[in-house]
Design a protein around this motif. Sequence first.
Motif, short mmCIF file in Angstrom:
data_model
loop_
_atom_site.label_atom_id
_atom_site.label_comp_id
_atom_site.label_asym_id
_atom_site.label_seq_id
_atom_site.Cartn_x
_atom_site.Cartn_y
_atom_site.Cartn_z
N ALA A 172 7.54 86.06 32.06
CA ALA A 172 7.20 87.47 32.24
C ALA A 172 5.68 87.60 32.31
O ALA A 172 4.95 86.93 31.58
CB ALA A 172 7.75 88.31 31.09
N LEU A 234 12.07 93.21 27.60
CA LEU A 234 11.92 92.05 26.71
C LEU A 234 12.77 92.22 25.45
O LEU A 234 13.38 91.26 24.97
CB LEU A 234 10.45 91.86 26.34
N TRP A 237 16.33 91.49 26.34
CA TRP A 237 16.55 90.05 26.45
C TRP A 237 16.58 89.39 25.08
O TRP A 237 17.36 88.46 24.85
CB TRP A 237 15.46 89.42 27.32
N ILE A 244 11.13 85.34 22.44
CA ILE A 244 9.99 85.80 23.23
C ILE A 244 8.72 85.16 22.70
O ILE A 244 8.37 85.35 21.53
CB ILE A 244 9.86 87.34 23.19
N VAL A 266 11.62 83.06 26.69
CA VAL A 266 10.84 83.84 27.65
C VAL A 266 9.37 83.60 27.33
O VAL A 266 8.93 83.83 26.20
CB VAL A 266 11.14 85.35 27.57
N VAL A 268 5.67 84.81 27.98
CA VAL A 268 4.96 86.00 28.46
C VAL A 268 3.49 85.65 28.67
O VAL A 268 2.82 85.18 27.75
CB VAL A 268 5.09 87.18 27.48
N VAL A 280 3.63 94.65 23.87
CA VAL A 280 4.25 93.39 24.24
C VAL A 280 4.01 92.35 23.15
O VAL A 280 4.92 91.59 22.78
CB VAL A 280 3.71 92.90 25.60
N CYS A 284 6.85 90.08 20.75
CA CYS A 284 6.98 88.62 20.76
C CYS A 284 7.46 88.10 19.40
O CYS A 284 7.02 88.58 18.35
CB CYS A 284 5.64 87.98 21.11
#
Length: 322
Positions: A172, A234, A237, A244, A266, A268, A280, A284
């Motif tokens: 991402a 996110l 997911w 993340i 994922v 990022v 974001v 995480c």
Amino acid sequence: MAGNSRRKGAMRKPGSKKGMVAGSGGQKSKGLYGKGPTPRAEERPGHPKQRQAAMKAKVDQSKQRRRDASESGPETVAGRNPVVECLRAGIPATALYVALGVEADDRVAEAVRLAADRGISVLEVARGELDRITGGALHQGLGLQVPPFEYAHPDEVLQLAEESTEPPLLVALDGVTDPRNLGAVVRSAAAFGAQGVLLPQRRSASITAVAWRTSAGTAAKVPIAIATNLTRTLRDWAARGLMIVGLDADGDVDVDGLELATGPLVVVVGSEGRGLSRLVRETCDQTVSIPMAAGVESLNASVAAGVVLAEVARRRRAAGRI
């Protein structure tokens, strides 16, 4: 007596007397109420500032229409080397433009041959017309028209990753605005086994002709999706079992200690300047940094993504996951 003349034309007709009229209070009904606050200059019809505001709104609308057209319409790769690179990489194209009278060297000949082999229309146009098509770019007599990119939905990308025989690995991007960085990240994602790339709808580069060229054609092989809200996607997911991990200069662990690499993941990648956005970063599960020699502040976003993805692939090979 003055005012008492009875001569024709000197007398007012009944009902035409000026001044107070019985029952009106001396005013019409609408005059009994105040007019309210004075409108701003921009809201007063006929005021110069109102005309200026109206003109600005028209200009803004025109600019937005041009932006929308550029985002949804085809793009043109300009220049002999870029055109040949795109054709070699197998980038989808709809037309090859060749300027009339162009000096044919090896690159021009190769571009025409590759386009003909792939069934791409080869069109000879006047140099002035090619200037217009390429937006005044330095085209050297060649232009390659690339159709608008077709993005996937985030749910489609996740489904493809879950159906893969390998643990899901998705990338991402959070605010990466340079299309060359985007193309390089897509290329790294393809090289190290990622099943898809996710872009935010706002403040992000898109798959333009420049990104196509930088990705070396891998943008046609790796599904790329756009999220209306990156943070929400996110989190969705994460609820489906993916961890993340965000790239950050002050990460919780360095890349050598990335134990989450072998599971559903994922990665990022933050923007070139400010890194990960606050929301974001809070989403995480872990942030990871890349150890560097003294005196070097940071890596390019696409380079950093390649380093981490390479480490993820190495750990998965060592664990027999791929």
